[in-house]
Scaffold this active site. Structure first.
Site, PDB file in Angstrom:
ATOM      1  N   LYS A  62      62.568  71.544  84.011  1.00 26.63           N
ATOM      2  CA  LYS A  62      61.929  72.865  84.106  1.00 26.63           C
ATOM      3  C   LYS A  62      62.898  73.900  84.703  1.00 26.63           C
ATOM      4  O   LYS A  62      63.008  75.018  84.188  1.00 26.63           O
ATOM      5  CB  LYS A  62      60.648  72.759  84.946  1.00 26.63           C
ATOM      6  CG  LYS A  62      59.587  71.842  84.328  1.00 26.63           C
ATOM      7  CD  LYS A  62      58.310  71.800  85.129  1.00 26.63           C
ATOM      8  CE  LYS A  62      58.427  71.031  86.430  1.00 26.63           C
ATOM      9  NZ  LYS A  62      58.652  69.580  86.213  1.00 26.63           N
ATOM     10  N   THR A  63      63.580  73.525  85.766  1.00 26.50           N
ATOM     11  CA  THR A  63      64.537  74.445  86.384  1.00 26.50           C
ATOM     12  C   THR A  63      65.678  74.755  85.424  1.00 26.50           C
ATOM     13  O   THR A  63      66.121  75.906  85.308  1.00 26.50           O
ATOM     14  CB  THR A  63      65.098  73.836  87.679  1.00 26.50           C
ATOM     15  OG1 THR A  63      64.015  73.536  88.571  1.00 26.50           O
ATOM     16  CG2 THR A  63      66.059  74.794  88.362  1.00 26.50           C
ATOM     17  N   ASP A 107      59.528  77.630  91.820  1.00 27.41           N
ATOM     18  CA  ASP A 107      59.245  76.206  91.650  1.00 27.41           C
ATOM     19  C   ASP A 107      58.041  75.829  92.528  1.00 27.41           C
ATOM     20  O   ASP A 107      57.767  76.492  93.525  1.00 27.41           O
ATOM     21  CB  ASP A 107      60.472  75.396  92.059  1.00 27.41           C
ATOM     22  CG  ASP A 107      60.438  73.976  91.518  1.00 27.41           C
ATOM     23  OD1 ASP A 107      59.572  73.676  90.677  1.00 27.41           O
ATOM     24  OD2 ASP A 107      61.271  73.160  91.943  1.00 27.41           O
ATOM     25  N   THR A 156      54.234  70.694  88.922  1.00 29.33           N
ATOM     26  CA  THR A 156      53.915  69.331  88.504  1.00 29.33           C
ATOM     27  C   THR A 156      52.409  69.122  88.450  1.00 29.33           C
ATOM     28  O   THR A 156      51.950  68.078  87.981  1.00 29.33           O
ATOM     29  CB  THR A 156      54.526  68.310  89.486  1.00 29.33           C
ATOM     30  OG1 THR A 156      54.067  68.608  90.815  1.00 29.33           O
ATOM     31  CG2 THR A 156      56.049  68.362  89.462  1.00 29.33           C
ATOM     32  N   ARG A 217      66.612  63.489  85.192  1.00 28.96           N
ATOM     33  CA  ARG A 217      67.170  63.559  86.545  1.00 28.96           C
ATOM     34  C   ARG A 217      67.430  62.168  87.097  1.00 28.96           C
ATOM     35  O   ARG A 217      68.475  61.908  87.707  1.00 28.96           O
ATOM     36  CB  ARG A 217      66.212  64.315  87.480  1.00 28.96           C
ATOM     37  CG  ARG A 217      66.751  64.468  88.903  1.00 28.96           C
ATOM     38  CD  ARG A 217      65.709  65.069  89.820  1.00 28.96           C
ATOM     39  NE  ARG A 217      65.341  66.413  89.385  1.00 28.96           N
ATOM     40  CZ  ARG A 217      64.250  67.052  89.803  1.00 28.96           C
ATOM     41  NH1 ARG A 217      63.409  66.465  90.627  1.00 28.96           N
ATOM     42  NH2 ARG A 217      63.987  68.268  89.371  1.00 28.96           N
TER      43      ARG A 217
END
Length: 327
Positions: A62-63, A107, A156, A217
């Site tokens: 997402k980032t 975030d 999330t 990640r």
């Protein structure tokens, strides 16, 4: 699997591995297509895109998407985390730093305080921000116009967002899905090339991908640890080296760690398989309830080891069989 103890060097490696363009960003094809249309249309009109909400499990990119959007638009990006924004004035300060417009990325937006969330509404609707000047009876609210900005938010837990906030993301609410093993394999090969490490063979890539929880990640984190192990032992990255390196870190063939197994074992033994409420489980594990909900539970549910019901958490038959196999 936590990577919160990363060093500055580790953080710089993560930045190096972060894709910079649509072509480098593997997976999430539907999300990328929707974003590409939104951004291209806005650029053709000479405008900023409408505000965007990205949601899905941690570590899916997402980032990275927010940074790519900023790069495509050719504008700066200012980042913030929901729980770190403590005062209404913080939002105004963040937005005003983008003097000529840009991307404001928030975030964990589901963790914003209510009063701070409400201060976002005029920014998102009319591009204005209000601040209080002075104190007491003499205090007055002053409204300022902001340069064109697009707010990109990530969460999330989209279900925890209020309806008024969620509906203000008029550019779209886009869900990121877990990656396939094939996509994770592509990411690992790209990352190995970026890190200039010895290329892992196909079997080694599959072994890392199996343990990655379908999350880029985590896949990159495991690749770096395998690379370290192979380097110290002066070995090429083979499937056997992957197994040895990750077994020493207590990461099994499912990608589960000691902490994951502890959640299952506690439900199975202390609470007779469940159901057990999240607060009771967190107290027994000496963990924060939010950590259990956001870090451990999603993958345990995904692999079918845990059920989450209105009555609480229960271990499944598959979860019990798994625990027997690792004892």
């Amino acid at each position: 699997m936590s990577t919160s103890q990363e060093t500055p060097l580790e953080h710089s490696l993560d930045s190096l591995l972060r894709p910079k363009t649509w072509d480098d960003y593997i997976g999430q094809e539907k999300v990328k297509k929707n974003l590409d249309v939104l951004i291209s249309a806005a650029k053709q009109r000479g405008q900023m895109p409408e505000h965007i909400l990205l949601y899905g499990p941690a570590g899916l990119g997402k980032t990275t998407l927010a940074y790519i959007i900023g790069s495509i638009l050719g504008v700066p990006i200012q980042t913030a985390s929901g729980p770190m924004i403590e005062r209404v004035g913080d939002i105004a300060s963040l937005a005003s730093t983008l003097e000529n417009g840009g991307v404001l990325f928030i975030d964990e937006i589901h963790r914003l305080k209510k009063n701070i969330e409400e201060s976002l509404y005029p920014i998102m609707e009319s591009g204005t921000v209000s601040v209080m000047l002075g104190k007491g009876p003499a205090a007055q609210s002053v409204t300022f116009d902001l340069p064109p900005i697009v707010i990109i938010a990530a969460t999330t837990q989209a279900g925890k967002l209020s309806t008024p906030l969620r509906t203000r993301f008029s550019g779209g609410t886009l869900k990121l899905a877990p990656y396939s093993d094939g996509e994770i394999a592509q990411i690992l090969k790209r990352s190995a090339a970026v890190l200039e490490t010895s290329p892992p063979d196909d079997e080694a890539v599959r072994e890392i991908a199996k343990r990655s929880r379908n999350t880029p990640r985590i896949a990159n984190y495991l690749l770096k640890r395998v690379r370290d192990y192979a380097q110290v032992h002066e070995k090429d990255i083979s499937a056997d080296i992957v197994k040895q390196a990750l077994t020493e870190r207590d990461i099994d063939a499912y990608g589960l760690t000691n902490e994951d197994r502890s959640v299952l074992e506690t439900i199975n033994t202390v609470f007779n398989g469940g159901p057990v409420g999240i607060k009771a489980l967190a107290t027994t594990l000496s963990e924060d309830p939010e950590t259990i909900e956001e870090v451990y539970e999603p993958f345990l549910i995904q692999v079918g080891f845990l059920d989450r019901t209105p009555r609480g958490r229960s271990i499944t038959k598959k979860g019990v069989s798994y625990l027997r196999s690792v004892r």
